[in-house]
Design a protein around this motif. Structure first.
Motif, PDB file in Angstrom:
ATOM      1  N   SER A  66     -72.881 -16.102  16.766  1.00 34.13           N
ATOM      2  CA  SER A  66     -71.761 -14.663  16.413  1.00 34.13           C
ATOM      3  C   SER A  66     -71.100 -14.610  14.881  1.00 34.13           C
ATOM      4  CB  SER A  66     -71.750 -14.133  17.424  1.00 34.13           C
ATOM      5  OG  SER A  66     -69.739 -15.487  17.707  1.00 34.13           O
ATOM      6  N   LEU A  77     -72.787  -8.255   8.924  1.00 33.49           N
ATOM      7  CA  LEU A  77     -73.087  -8.549  10.990  1.00 33.49           C
ATOM      8  C   LEU A  77     -71.948  -9.276  11.583  1.00 33.49           C
ATOM      9  CD1 LEU A  77     -74.768  -8.381  13.042  1.00 33.49           C
ATOM     10  CD2 LEU A  77     -75.939 -10.346  12.535  1.00 33.49           C
ATOM     11  N   THR A  78     -70.784  -8.726  12.668  1.00 31.76           N
ATOM     12  CA  THR A  78     -70.263  -8.993  13.021  1.00 31.76           C
ATOM     13  C   THR A  78     -70.256  -8.872  14.424  1.00 31.76           C
ATOM     14  OG1 THR A  78     -68.664  -7.712  12.847  1.00 31.76           O
ATOM     15  CG2 THR A  78     -68.609  -9.360  11.861  1.00 31.76           C
ATOM     16  N   LEU A  80     -72.096  -9.907  17.462  1.00 33.28           N
ATOM     17  CA  LEU A  80     -73.401 -10.359  18.184  1.00 33.28           C
ATOM     18  C   LEU A  80     -72.823 -11.118  18.844  1.00 33.28           C
ATOM     19  CD1 LEU A  80     -76.008 -10.019  17.982  1.00 33.28           C
ATOM     20  CD2 LEU A  80     -76.440 -11.913  16.951  1.00 33.28           C
ATOM     21  N   GLN A  81     -73.016 -10.287  20.425  1.00 31.25           N
ATOM     22  CA  GLN A  81     -73.059 -10.803  21.510  1.00 31.25           C
ATOM     23  C   GLN A  81     -74.357 -10.002  23.015  1.00 31.25           C
ATOM     24  OE1 GLN A  81     -69.808  -8.456  23.227  1.00 31.25           O
ATOM     25  NE2 GLN A  81     -68.516  -9.057  22.680  1.00 31.25           N
ATOM     26  N   SER A 100     -75.406  -5.700  21.512  1.00 28.68           N
ATOM     27  CA  SER A 100     -74.752  -5.572  20.591  1.00 28.68           C
ATOM     28  C   SER A 100     -74.328  -6.044  19.260  1.00 28.68           C
ATOM     29  CB  SER A 100     -73.073  -4.784  21.558  1.00 28.68           C
ATOM     30  OG  SER A 100     -72.601  -5.507  21.684  1.00 28.68           O
ATOM     31  N   TYR A 101     -74.050  -5.244  18.385  1.00 33.42           N
ATOM     32  CA  TYR A 101     -73.453  -5.475  17.020  1.00 33.42           C
ATOM     33  C   TYR A 101     -72.353  -5.002  16.211  1.00 33.42           C
ATOM     34  CZ  TYR A 101     -77.752  -3.606  15.231  1.00 33.42           C
ATOM     35  OH  TYR A 101     -78.760  -2.898  14.974  1.00 33.42           O
ATOM     36  N   ASN A 146     -71.260   0.425  14.993  1.00 30.35           N
ATOM     37  CA  ASN A 146     -71.394  -0.249  16.271  1.00 30.35           C
ATOM     38  C   ASN A 146     -73.291   0.119  16.363  1.00 30.35           C
ATOM     39  OD1 ASN A 146     -69.037  -1.906  16.531  1.00 30.35           O
ATOM     40  ND2 ASN A 146     -68.320   0.155  17.432  1.00 30.35           N
ATOM     41  N   PRO A 163     -80.752  -8.757  15.303  1.00 27.68           N
ATOM     42  CA  PRO A 163     -80.007  -7.306  15.576  1.00 27.68           C
ATOM     43  C   PRO A 163     -81.136  -6.706  14.313  1.00 27.68           C
ATOM     44  CG  PRO A 163     -78.550  -8.902  14.257  1.00 27.68           C
ATOM     45  CD  PRO A 163     -79.564 -10.198  15.676  1.00 27.68           C
ATOM     46  N   GLN A 178     -79.857 -13.731  11.832  1.00 24.95           N
ATOM     47  CA  GLN A 178     -79.823 -14.051  13.276  1.00 24.95           C
ATOM     48  C   GLN A 178     -80.500 -14.497  14.487  1.00 24.95           C
ATOM     49  OE1 GLN A 178     -76.988 -15.616  11.240  1.00 24.95           O
ATOM     50  NE2 GLN A 178     -75.164 -14.873  13.301  1.00 24.95           N
TER      51      GLN A 178
END
Length: 185
Positions: A66, A77-78, A80-81, A100-101, A146, A163, A178
């Protein structure tokens, strides 16, 4: 020598005091074990400012990196789950993995998204990309959007997930940006 009566005797501790001391010691040991186990869990995320790169457990036995990362297009990109309903076990056939990201425009120009999505390759390496989101969204400098996608795991094996976005002019995110893997049972 024995102490004389009335001069403060050094008598043994009563049984009750020994039991309380033993119970306190057990509580301290249990707390230490709980703290140690909590710190070793893969679900603990690194400090957001650390820029680490360590995989982070996001629930359901899924590990993602992440760490914030910025593409050549200037999209950062932040967050990331990925998660499924199982935790800490890996997803099984029939489960859904939700990814989600967030994407932030780090440039000084507006960026037009054709759409965002989640890239997916199943164990047979077939395309299973998720639904499109943010179609036609224009990101002003510093603006964040988002995104999310759901992946139905319908076969056992290793799934590759990442993503992604498409900018106007058919500019895609970096190849398998990622990416992370889900091993489904």
């Amino acid at each position: 020598p024995h102490p004389s009566p009335g001069t403060g005797s050094a008598r043994p501790l009563p049984r009750r005091a020994l039991v309380l001391a033993g119970a306190a010691a057990v509580v301290v040991v249990v707390l230490l074990v709980v703290l140690l186990v909590a710190n070793l869990q893969p679900g603990s995320s690194p400090d957001a400012n650390s820029g680490g790169g360590a995989p982070v457990g996001a629930g359901g036995g899924i590990e993602v990196d992440s760490s914030p990362v910025t593409s050549e297009d200037g999209l950062r990109l932040t967050g990331l789950q990925a998660a499924s309903r199982r935790d800490p076990e890996s997803p099984r056939v029939g489960d859904t993995v939700t990814v989600s990201y967030a994407l932030t425009n780090t440039t000084d120009q507006r960026l037009e998204l054709e759409y965002t999505f989640v890239g997916v390759r199943d164990p047979a390496d077939d395309h299973r990309d998720t639904e499109d989101m943010n179609e036609g969204k224009v990101l002003q400098p510093g603006e964040t959007v988002n995104a999310q996608g759901r992946v139905l795991i319908d076969s056992a094996g290793s799934w590759t997930i990442w993503p992604c976005y498409v900018l106007a002019g058919e500019r895609f995110c970096p190849d398998r940006w990622q990416e992370f893997f889900v091993l489904a049972e």
